[in-house]
Design a protein around this motif. Structure first.
Motif, PDB file in Angstrom:
ATOM      1  N   ARG A   8       7.606  -5.473   1.127  1.00  0.00           N
ATOM      2  CA  ARG A   8       7.302  -4.075   1.448  1.00  0.00           C
ATOM      3  C   ARG A   8       5.942  -3.641   0.932  1.00  0.00           C
ATOM      4  O   ARG A   8       5.202  -2.955   1.635  1.00  0.00           O
ATOM      5  CB  ARG A   8       8.390  -3.159   0.899  1.00  0.00           C
ATOM      6  N   LYS A   9       5.582  -4.035  -0.275  1.00  0.00           N
ATOM      7  CA  LYS A   9       4.279  -3.628  -0.822  1.00  0.00           C
ATOM      8  C   LYS A   9       3.137  -4.165   0.035  1.00  0.00           C
ATOM      9  O   LYS A   9       2.164  -3.462   0.291  1.00  0.00           O
ATOM     10  CB  LYS A   9       4.123  -4.098  -2.267  1.00  0.00           C
ATOM     11  N   ARG A  10       3.262  -5.397   0.464  1.00  0.00           N
ATOM     12  CA  ARG A  10       2.217  -5.983   1.320  1.00  0.00           C
ATOM     13  C   ARG A  10       2.208  -5.311   2.701  1.00  0.00           C
ATOM     14  O   ARG A  10       1.147  -5.047   3.260  1.00  0.00           O
ATOM     15  CB  ARG A  10       2.431  -7.484   1.490  1.00  0.00           C
ATOM     16  N   ALA A  11       3.389  -5.025   3.234  1.00  0.00           N
ATOM     17  CA  ALA A  11       3.463  -4.355   4.535  1.00  0.00           C
ATOM     18  C   ALA A  11       2.848  -2.960   4.449  1.00  0.00           C
ATOM     19  O   ALA A  11       2.092  -2.544   5.328  1.00  0.00           O
ATOM     20  CB  ALA A  11       4.918  -4.262   5.005  1.00  0.00           C
ATOM     21  N   PHE A  26      -0.435  -1.658   6.532  1.00  0.00           N
ATOM     22  CA  PHE A  26      -0.329  -0.428   7.323  1.00  0.00           C
ATOM     23  C   PHE A  26      -1.395   0.579   6.879  1.00  0.00           C
ATOM     24  O   PHE A  26      -2.111   1.155   7.705  1.00  0.00           O
ATOM     25  CB  PHE A  26       1.070   0.167   7.140  1.00  0.00           C
ATOM     26  N   ALA A  27      -1.515   0.768   5.577  1.00  0.00           N
ATOM     27  CA  ALA A  27      -2.492   1.728   5.036  1.00  0.00           C
ATOM     28  C   ALA A  27      -3.912   1.305   5.389  1.00  0.00           C
ATOM     29  O   ALA A  27      -4.759   2.141   5.720  1.00  0.00           O
ATOM     30  CB  ALA A  27      -2.319   1.845   3.522  1.00  0.00           C
ATOM     31  N   LEU A  28      -4.173   0.015   5.323  1.00  0.00           N
ATOM     32  CA  LEU A  28      -5.513  -0.491   5.640  1.00  0.00           C
ATOM     33  C   LEU A  28      -5.878  -0.220   7.104  1.00  0.00           C
ATOM     34  O   LEU A  28      -7.034   0.062   7.416  1.00  0.00           O
ATOM     35  CB  LEU A  28      -5.554  -1.993   5.352  1.00  0.00           C
ATOM     36  N   VAL A  86      -2.268   6.563   1.172  1.00  0.00           N
ATOM     37  CA  VAL A  86      -2.906   5.348   1.696  1.00  0.00           C
ATOM     38  C   VAL A  86      -3.726   4.661   0.612  1.00  0.00           C
ATOM     39  O   VAL A  86      -3.704   3.434   0.496  1.00  0.00           O
ATOM     40  CB  VAL A  86      -3.762   5.716   2.929  1.00  0.00           C
ATOM     41  N   SER A  87      -4.422   5.437  -0.207  1.00  0.00           N
ATOM     42  CA  SER A  87      -5.216   4.849  -1.296  1.00  0.00           C
ATOM     43  C   SER A  87      -4.325   4.109  -2.292  1.00  0.00           C
ATOM     44  O   SER A  87      -4.686   3.044  -2.776  1.00  0.00           O
ATOM     45  CB  SER A  87      -6.001   5.943  -2.023  1.00  0.00           C
ATOM     46  N   ILE A 142      -3.885  -4.994  -2.130  1.00  0.00           N
ATOM     47  CA  ILE A 142      -4.866  -5.824  -1.441  1.00  0.00           C
ATOM     48  C   ILE A 142      -6.266  -5.626  -2.007  1.00  0.00           C
ATOM     49  O   ILE A 142      -6.975  -6.582  -2.295  1.00  0.00           O
ATOM     50  CB  ILE A 142      -4.872  -5.510   0.075  1.00  0.00           C
ATOM     51  N   LEU A 143      -6.673  -4.373  -2.168  1.00  0.00           N
ATOM     52  CA  LEU A 143      -8.049  -4.069  -2.565  1.00  0.00           C
ATOM     53  C   LEU A 143      -8.237  -3.806  -4.055  1.00  0.00           C
ATOM     54  O   LEU A 143      -9.364  -3.810  -4.536  1.00  0.00           O
ATOM     55  CB  LEU A 143      -8.559  -2.836  -1.792  1.00  0.00           C
TER      56      LEU A 143
END
Length: 200
Positions: A48-51, A55-57, A185-186, A192-193
């Motif tokens: 879920r965290k990666r998904a 999505f946010a990206l 989103v941030s 990832i970022l």
């Protein structure tokens, strides 16, 4: 007598001391049931965290641009704010075609974001709360864009009073939902970022 007596009656196995295979089979069955029931939940939590981050990206750039543009529009065209700048902008809207053309051009910057949609069939596993924040930001930005279009049309007709009345509420609501979505989103892209990201 200890708990291990149910599994094996003694520590050293021999001809007189054997493993109780029925007890071990029961333990294995319980472990298999727990694995079958809880493994998908654990997997979903890990995925879920990666998904959410992906999505946010996908929405991050357009969302941040819309947030920046909406704030700029609110400063340049403070309709309904009830102050001197608002009255001046309202007068210009009614009297000046160049002002209306500028408003139309500036408001068109929101079109990239309002053309987006949130299709959860493409984003399975994403948190509903994150998707809802982005969807709400898109929808309230659509209302903001429609308000500016209606202001231009009604300003040309010389009757924009009703739109001046709701302009403050619509722009504040869009600003709030864009801000909330940007924050969500941030937070979501951090796996990832990390902290090296643009935006609020």
């Amino acid at each position: 007598m200890s708990m291990l007596d149910g599994v094996s009656q003694c520590w050293w196995l021999s001809e007189t001391c054997v493993v109780n295979w029925d007890a071990w089979a029961a333990i294995g069955t319980v472990a298999a049931v727990f694995t079958a029931v809880f493994a998908p939940s654990f997997q979903r939590m890990l995925v879920r965290k990666r998904a959410n981050a992906l999505f946010a990206l996908a929405y991050r750039t357009d969302l941040f641009t819309a947030y920046t543009n909406a704030q700029a529009l609110r400063r340049m065209y403070p309709f309904g704010m009830g102050n001197g700048a608002a009255y001046a902008a309202e007068g210009m809207l009614l009297a000046d075609e160049a002002f209306r053309a500028a408003l139309t051009a500036d408001a068109s910057a929101l079109e990239v974001f309002i053309s987006r949609d949130v299709d959860l069939t493409r984003w399975q596993g994403v948190d509903i709360s994150l998707a809802a924040k982005v969807a709400l930001a898109i929808e309230t930005t659509r209302h903001l864009h429609k308000l500016y279009v209606n202001l231009v049309v009604s300003g040309r007709d010389g009757d924009a009073g009703n739109y001046f009345y709701v302009a403050k509420h619509v722009s504040e609501l869009a600003d709030k939902h864009l801000s909330d979505a940007n924050s969500a989103v941030s937070r979501a892209v951090k796996p990832i970022l990390g902290d090296a990201q643009l935006g609020p």
